[in-house]
Enzyme design. Structure first.
Site, PDB file in Angstrom:
ATOM      1  N   LYS A  80       8.541  -9.527  10.761  1.00 24.61           N
ATOM      2  CA  LYS A  80       7.279 -10.259  10.837  1.00 24.61           C
ATOM      3  C   LYS A  80       7.544 -11.690  10.384  1.00 24.61           C
ATOM      4  CE  LYS A  80       2.503  -9.975   9.074  1.00 24.61           C
ATOM      5  NZ  LYS A  80       1.554  -9.186   8.259  1.00 24.61           N
ATOM      6  N   SER A 163      -2.634  -7.688  10.541  1.00 21.04           N
ATOM      7  CA  SER A 163      -2.035  -8.904  10.990  1.00 21.04           C
ATOM      8  C   SER A 163      -0.607  -8.731  11.517  1.00 21.04           C
ATOM      9  CB  SER A 163      -2.001  -9.911   9.827  1.00 21.04           C
ATOM     10  OG  SER A 163      -1.190  -9.396   8.778  1.00 21.04           O
ATOM     11  N   SER A 187      -2.587  -4.322   6.948  1.00 20.83           N
ATOM     12  CA  SER A 187      -1.861  -4.905   8.084  1.00 20.83           C
ATOM     13  C   SER A 187      -0.601  -4.198   8.536  1.00 20.83           C
ATOM     14  CB  SER A 187      -1.531  -6.364   7.790  1.00 20.83           C
ATOM     15  OG  SER A 187      -2.687  -7.147   7.927  1.00 20.83           O
TER      16      SER A 187
HETATM   17  N1  GLN Z   1      -7.419  -7.531   7.884  1.00 16.69           N
HETATM   18  C1  GLN Z   1      -7.242  -7.885   6.508  1.00 16.69           C
HETATM   19  C2  GLN Z   1      -7.443  -9.373   6.332  1.00 16.69           C
HETATM   20  O1  GLN Z   1      -7.724 -10.009   7.284  1.00 16.69           O
HETATM   21  C3  GLN Z   1      -5.877  -7.444   6.022  1.00 16.69           C
HETATM   22  C4  GLN Z   1      -4.775  -8.355   6.387  1.00 16.69           C
HETATM   23  C5  GLN Z   1      -3.453  -7.935   5.804  1.00 16.69           C
HETATM   24  O2  GLN Z   1      -3.275  -6.811   5.357  1.00 16.69           O
HETATM   25  N2  GLN Z   1      -2.523  -8.861   5.781  1.00 16.69           N
HETATM   26  O3  GLN Z   1      -7.316  -9.893   5.272  1.00 16.69           O
END
Ligand code: GLN
Length: 497
Positions: A80, A163, A187
């Site tokens: 990532k 994400s 995420s």
């Molecule tokens: N969807 C969550 C956010 O937007 C989690 C994102 C993540 O785990 N990086 O913060």
């Protein structure tokens, strides 16, 4: 019988063939690089460096030939783009870091390289890991002239989740056998669920955050995403372990061989079923797939135990106060002075800060910085931030109460299957609400995973979430592996367009 193509093999099988020299690391790397270049339509990759990849592959082949093979020698993986890397640019999906070249590798990257894995490239993600759909990346994926959302290989008109959407899409499209992701509020688990793959986020503090571009430091945690629990266990064993000099929140808990309990019996395993995870908001197709998966667990000898996580709903406001608060502080370093973007024309220093940040950050990131600064500000701190911290503690206590009567907790990962591109992009709150089932475990710092459990509306994958108690990764992987021995959802593949 023709033997399966290289890209259809899991990490465990690929590692075996590499070690026995049925296939070389250079062949494997070349094969995947070719696939990545031939299939840019999912927008999964943002950077390659063929020369660096092949050099790593040759080094792996030499070690294997010399009888000094490491556990993951020659296994291609991709990271990532939130992990910094010496051999590839590191952008965190942001214009702010366009063209940024790190002078060092993140600890997770170093550990996987030390285990022999060969880095294929960097994967698209939501800007600074903020998002649930991977529509917030400001970086043009390979093969694209402009930023574009990542697409779900099961249906390119749908989101891959976020994400770590590029990570999940790459595995689902068989562009890499395994990848890294990060999970702050879901995420790893949610994109794994949306793309029909397996992913695990370990206990907070087990994986070093050194070199992970920070979003919300008390929540951020790295983990592997692959096809199966068996493959995730191999990667997780390489990733975890103390890093006391570089991450002060890294726990002094030795690395483990997470594969050792995979085949243990789960007869008598007590699986807690939180009533709050099966309420009104859960789509019927997801519910049906999760219920069927739980029946399968009963057949394997597990016992379903009703439990309650009474503050599940509160995890949304609590997370969306704490995570932006930490983000507003972490992102203050992007000021145009030390690294990344700097505005071209400005009147004075303050104007330079303002223009740099206005140009460099996308809408979602700005929204979080504003919310974060607000909830931390004098006069509001007690009402929002402090209150959220108190409820965070109660959420963690609720889990400890629940674990008195069960060994693991199971439920859906998300309320629906992957939605259509653009369906929620104009409505941030709609995105936040979809995180309801992953946030409680994140706030408590517990290990959690997602494994393919069936299919729902539009033939889209549905994931089952398993949450363990602290340091319960081996148990989770064991429970997931036994399920995968009895079912074939993790072996299904999308037809690639
Ligand atoms: N969807 C969550 C956010 O937007 C989690 C994102 C993540 O785990 N990086 O913060």
């Amino acid at each position: 019988m023709t033997s399966p193509a290289l890209h259809d093999l899991g990490v465990a099988e690929l590692a075996r063939r590499l070690q026995t020299r049925e296939v070389s690391a250079v062949e494997a790397a070349t094969h995947f690089l070719g696939r990545i270049q031939a299939a840019p339509q999912y927008g999964a990759f943002v950077a390659l460096n063929e020369e660096a990849t092949l050099a790593e592959a040759r080094a792996a082949d030499e070690r294997i030939a010399a009888g000094q093979a490491r556990p993951l020698d020659g296994v291609p993986i991709a990271h990532k783009d939130i992990f910094v890397t010496k051999n590839f640019p590191s952008t965190a999906g942001s214009k702010m870091l366009a063209g940024y070249q790190s002078p060092f590798d993140a600890t997770v990257v170093t550990r996987l390289a030390e285990a022999g894995a060969v880095t294929l490239g960097k994967l698209n993600c939501d800007e600074f890991a903020m998002g649930s759909a991977n529509e917030n990346s400001a970086v043009a994926p390979l093969g694209f002239a402009a930023p574009a959302p990542v697409r779900n290989p099961w249906d390119p008109e749908r989101v891959p989740g976020g994400s770590s959407g590029g990570s999940a899409a790459a595995v689902a499209a068989r562009l890499a056998p395994a990848v890294t992701g990060t999970d702050t509020g879901g995420s790893i688990r949610q994109p794994a669920s949306f793309c029909g793959i397996t992913g695990i986020k370990p206990t907070y503090g087990r994986a070093s955050r050194y070199g992970m571009i920070a979003f919300a430091s008390s929540l951020d945690q790295a983990g592997p995403m692959a096809r199966s629990a068996e493959d995730c266990a191999l990667l997780l064993s390489a990733i975890c372990g103390p890093d006391p000099d570089r991450d002060s929140t890294s726990l002094d808990v030795p690395a483990e061989d997470f594969s050792r309990g995979l085949n243990d019996s789960i007869d008598g395993l007590r699986i807690g079923i939180p009533a709050e995870f099966f309420g009104e908001g859960l789509a019927p197709d997801v519910r049906a797939a999760v219920d069927a998966a739980l029946k399968e667990y009963e057949k394997l000898g597990a016992k379903l135990v009703p439990i309650s996580l009474p503050r599940t709903e509160l995890s949304i406001p609590v997370y969306y106060i704490i995570a932006p608060a930490e983000a507003s502080s972490n992102l203050s370093r992007f000021d145009g002075v030390k690294f990344g973007h700097r505005a071209k024309d400005y009147a004075d220093l303050t104007d330079m800060y303002k223009k740099t940040r206005a140009e460099g950050f996308g809408d979602e990131v700005k929204r979080r910085i504003m919310i974060g600064a607000y909830v931390l500000s004098h006069g509001y701190y007690d009402a929002y931030y402090l209150q959220a911290q108190k409820i965070r503690r109660m959420i963690a206590d609720d889990f400890q109460q629940a674990f008195k009567s069960c060994d693991v907790i199971a439920g859906p990962v998300a309320p629906t299957v992957a939605w259509k591109l653009g369906a929620k992009s104009a409505d941030p709150v709609a995105n936040y609400l979809a995180d309801i089932f992953t946030l409680p475990g994140s706030l408590a710092g517990l290990p959690g995973m997602s494994l393919p459990a069936g299919f729902g509306e539009g033939g889209m994958p549905v994931g089952l979430q398993l949450i363990g108690n602290y340091f319960g990764e081996t148990r989770l992987l064991n429970a997931a592996h036994r399920f995968q021995q009895a079912t074939d959802f993790h072996l299904r593949r999308p037809e690639l367009g």
